[in-house]
Design an enzyme around this catalytic site. Structure first.
Site, PDB file in Angstrom:
ATOM      1  N   LEU A 160       1.094  -1.083   0.464  1.00 42.66           N
ATOM      2  CA  LEU A 160       0.508  -0.287   0.181  1.00 42.66           C
ATOM      3  C   LEU A 160       0.733   1.417   0.066  1.00 42.66           C
ATOM      4  O   LEU A 160       2.201   1.228   0.382  1.00 42.66           O
ATOM      5  CB  LEU A 160      -0.703  -0.222   0.891  1.00 42.66           C
ATOM      6  CG  LEU A 160      -1.987  -0.638   1.425  1.00 42.66           C
ATOM      7  CD1 LEU A 160      -2.672  -0.760   2.885  1.00 42.66           C
ATOM      8  CD2 LEU A 160      -3.568  -1.121   0.216  1.00 42.66           C
ATOM      9  N   SER A 161      -0.026   2.291  -0.502  1.00 43.58           N
ATOM     10  CA  SER A 161       1.157   3.595  -0.144  1.00 43.58           C
ATOM     11  C   SER A 161       1.896   4.125   0.956  1.00 43.58           C
ATOM     12  O   SER A 161       2.475   4.216   1.647  1.00 43.58           O
ATOM     13  CB  SER A 161       0.187   4.967  -0.970  1.00 43.58           C
ATOM     14  OG  SER A 161      -0.818   4.951  -0.078  1.00 43.58           O
ATOM     15  N   GLU A 162       0.950   3.226   1.941  1.00 41.33           N
ATOM     16  CA  GLU A 162       1.491   3.611   3.588  1.00 41.33           C
ATOM     17  C   GLU A 162       0.370   2.359   3.987  1.00 41.33           C
ATOM     18  O   GLU A 162      -0.108   2.397   4.209  1.00 41.33           O
ATOM     19  CB  GLU A 162       1.158   4.981   4.028  1.00 41.33           C
ATOM     20  CG  GLU A 162       1.641   6.538   3.397  1.00 41.33           C
ATOM     21  CD  GLU A 162       1.097   7.028   2.172  1.00 41.33           C
ATOM     22  OE1 GLU A 162       2.150   7.763   2.066  1.00 41.33           O
ATOM     23  OE2 GLU A 162       0.291   6.715   2.415  1.00 41.33           O
ATOM     24  N   THR A 163       1.684   2.196   4.967  1.00 38.43           N
ATOM     25  CA  THR A 163       1.241   0.929   6.627  1.00 38.43           C
ATOM     26  C   THR A 163       1.988   2.030   7.542  1.00 38.43           C
ATOM     27  O   THR A 163       3.475   2.322   8.215  1.00 38.43           O
ATOM     28  CB  THR A 163       2.446  -0.373   5.985  1.00 38.43           C
ATOM     29  OG1 THR A 163       1.499  -1.031   5.219  1.00 38.43           O
ATOM     30  CG2 THR A 163       1.711  -1.132   6.901  1.00 38.43           C
TER      31      THR A 163
ATOM     32  N   HIS B 131      -2.762  11.362   5.528  1.00 39.47           N
ATOM     33  CA  HIS B 131      -3.894   9.809   5.083  1.00 39.47           C
ATOM     34  C   HIS B 131      -4.220   8.782   5.609  1.00 39.47           C
ATOM     35  O   HIS B 131      -4.590   8.547   6.466  1.00 39.47           O
ATOM     36  CB  HIS B 131      -4.948   9.376   3.759  1.00 39.47           C
ATOM     37  CG  HIS B 131      -4.215   7.793   3.730  1.00 39.47           C
ATOM     38  ND1 HIS B 131      -2.747   8.161   3.088  1.00 39.47           N
ATOM     39  CD2 HIS B 131      -4.236   7.147   3.153  1.00 39.47           C
ATOM     40  CE1 HIS B 131      -2.080   6.630   2.574  1.00 39.47           C
ATOM     41  NE2 HIS B 131      -3.619   6.018   3.012  1.00 39.47           N
TER      42      HIS B 131
END
Length: 277
Positions: free
Chosen positions: A44-47, A76
């Protein structure tokens, strides 16, 4: 070792229409290498990883990872992590929630069905240099005449933003990521409610340094808001649409109150369970 885990969708009240985020709860014992490996695995773009705070005034601490490394701040992940912390029983020490991250302490407020973060100070601002702007124009396949203005809006991740004339101009862009490689480029233009998003005032797209388009981007929208409101090119409160080209329907709510720009949206829980790390 088992950890509680949630995957949420940010900047939308409808699952699968915003920007997903993976959140690991109670990750204090998790080594940095495992955090990085899990973020790489989720792709994912961020975790993010929720931890006990080390600052006395903070309610919780969060570490934010992309598949390739750690970020000091991102929008986000801030809202999604706060949503998960509250769902896990978190109680703020005072009225507003205080998140601790590598960028410092971030204020978060609750407004009915939305969470909003106080936009952190810009680390870099001002006009974009000619050499960088030439790369941006080439990467977006635009001419200088297509640009209304451009500005650095970096609050941690490294964003610069370009203002175009219309939402149609934003939506028809086909970026060359090979040319843009290493740059984080946001593009914004006023929305025409009769043609595009009927509930939004601006259309936004975010092109990452890693070579993909981000569905909905809190840090970019925060920087854009500080730029546009500060320069009088946007009203003190507006709604931005992002993710349209990707089939998403992200809505970012912006409001300037006093000297603070608040950036917020809805968060929806999609997955709840445990993860073995």
């Amino acid at each position: 070792m088992m950890f509680s885990f949630q995957q949420v969708d940010v900047f939308t009240a409808t699952p699968l229409r915003g920007n997903p985020l993976a959140v690991v709860i109670g990750a204090d014992t998790l080594p940095d290498a495992q955090m990085a490996a899990f973020a790489h695995w989720t792709n994912l773009s961020e975790t993010t990883f929720l931890l006990r705070p080390t600052a006395p005034e903070a309610d919780y601490r969060v570490r934010i990872f992309t598949p390739k490394g750690e970020l000091p701040f991102a929008g986000h992940p801030t809202l999604g992590s706060c949503h998960v912390w509250l769902a896990a029983g978190g109680q703020p020490k005072a009225g507003e929630i205080i998140q601790q991250c590598a960028a410092g302490l971030i204020q978060i407020r609750r407004d009915n069905d939305r969470l909003s973060f106080a936009a952190p100070p810009l680390r870099r601002t001002g006009p974009v240099e000619a050499e960088t702007m030439a790369r941006v124009l080439a990467g977006l396949q635009l001419s200088a005449a297509d640009i209304v203005d451009a500005h650095w809006v970096d609050n941690g991740p490294g964003w610069l933003a370009v203002l175009l004339r219309s939402a149609d101009d934003v939506l028809t862009l086909r970026p060359d990521f090979a040319v843009l490689s290493g740059l984080r480029v946001g593009v914004v233009a006023p929305a025409d409610r009769s043609k595009t998003a009927r509930d939004a005032d601006f259309e936004v797209r975010g092109f990452t340094a890693a070579g993909f388009e981000d569905p909905v981007t809190g840090s970019l929208n925060a920087g854009i808001a500080q730029w546009l409101i500060g320069s009088g090119m946007a009203p003190p409160a507006y709604v931005a649409s992002q993710g349209t080209v990707l089939g998403r329907a992200g809505r970012v709510h912006v409001e300037k109150v006093g000297d603070t720009v608040w950036v917020g949206g809805a968060v929806t829980t999609c997955i709840t369970g445990h993860v073995a790390l």
